[in-house]
Design an enzyme around this catalytic site. Structure first.
Site, PDB file in Angstrom:
ATOM      1  CG  ASP A  25      -1.944  -1.156   1.171  1.00 45.64           C
ATOM      2  OD1 ASP A  25      -1.875  -1.973   0.248  1.00 45.64           O
ATOM      3  OD2 ASP A  25      -2.768  -1.250   2.100  1.00 45.64           O
ATOM      4  CE  LYS A 130      -3.392  -4.468   1.316  1.00 48.36           C
ATOM      5  NZ  LYS A 130      -4.195  -3.623   2.201  1.00 48.36           N
ATOM      6  CB  CYS A 163      -2.254  -2.724   5.245  1.00 45.72           C
ATOM      7  SG  CYS A 163      -3.927  -2.044   5.119  1.00 45.72           S
TER       8      CYS A 163
HETATM    9  C1  C5J Z   1      -3.085   0.574   5.487  1.00 50.49           C
HETATM   10  C2  C5J Z   1      -4.826   1.722   6.669  1.00 50.49           C
HETATM   11  N1  C5J Z   1      -2.590   0.410   4.283  1.00 50.49           N
HETATM   12  N2  C5J Z   1      -4.032   2.095   7.674  1.00 50.49           N
HETATM   13  N3  C5J Z   1      -4.329   1.133   5.570  1.00 50.49           N
HETATM   14  O1  C5J Z   1      -2.452   0.282   6.482  1.00 50.49           O
HETATM   15  O2  C5J Z   1      -6.004   1.951   6.724  1.00 50.49           O
END
Ligand code: C5J
Length: 223
Positions: A25, A130, A163
């Protein structure tokens, strides 16, 4: 042949033929000024700070011929893959699907949903959209990795405790050996990152290993 990576709680035997680098991400909306993360009041400079080390790691991994997996937290435009439990929590000021400074929040194809230019995928690399926090939920990632004989996963990306940690735990339960690269992951909350690193390597590596990226870079340079 395996490469010995100095790591915690003990050395990690890296086998490039069975390993993948998983970049979680690293999306514009989480990292760039003006994006979703900053709009919610977070200091995105913390996340931007891991980009140079992550770039160096990605370049060395590509040079060594390793498999790369990129993930994006991304939902369908009609939000049919976003359950109310996810949609209705978070900040009421800006929700998934709302229009932010870089397009609709966490919606596939929107500008803010793209991976930052510095770490953009290249041809031949796996890119996973995802709908969950973990990269294994509803994505087919496990099958893709199994088809390629992958057993070891090195993790980078954001955010460490959400994530990244969720994915690492999912991977652990599926039988992968996970190594979290300490300087290539970050949180908006430094104490959460520190706690995650501790949790991963506690109790003899209950979730996996942690190491600085330089430990892997040194091993790859010796190849
Ligand atoms: C991720 C989030 N990528 N913190 N998303 O960690 O909502």
């Amino acid at each position: 042949m395996s490469l010995n990576i100095p790591a915690l709680p003990f050395d990690y035997p890296l086998d490039m033929a069975r390993a993948a680098l998983v970049i979680i991400d690293m999306q514009r909306d989480f990292i760039e000024p003006g994006g979703f993360g900053e709009t919610l009041g977070n200091n995105v400079a913390l996340l931007e700070a891991i980009v140079p080390a992550s770039q160096a790691m990605l370049a060395a991994w590509r040079q060594a011929g390793g498999l790369v997996v990129h993930t994006r937290e991304a939902h369908k435009p009609d939000l049919s893959d976003c359950p109310p439990a996810k949609l209705n929590r978070g900040s009421p000021a800006l929700r998934i699907g709302d229009v932010g400074n870089m397009g609709r929040i966490l919606i596939a194809g929107e500008p803010g949903n793209q991976i930052i230019d510095a770490l953009a995928p290249v041809a031949g690399e796996i890119v996973i959209d995802k709908p969950g926090k973990g990269a294994f939920y509803a994505t087919g990632l496990h099958e893709m990795l199994q088809q390629r004989g992958i057993q070891q996963l090195l993790f980078m990306g954001v955010t460490t405790e959400v994530c990244v940690q969720t994915t690492m735990r999912e991977a652990n339960d599926r039988g992968y050996d996970g190594l979290l690269l300490e300087d290539c992951t970050e949180s908006y909350f430094p104490q959460f990152k520190a706690a995650t690193l501790e949790m991963v390597r506690a109790q003899g590596g209950i979730v996996g290993w942690t190491a600085p990226s330089t430990a892997v870079l040194r091993a790859l340079a010796a190849l």
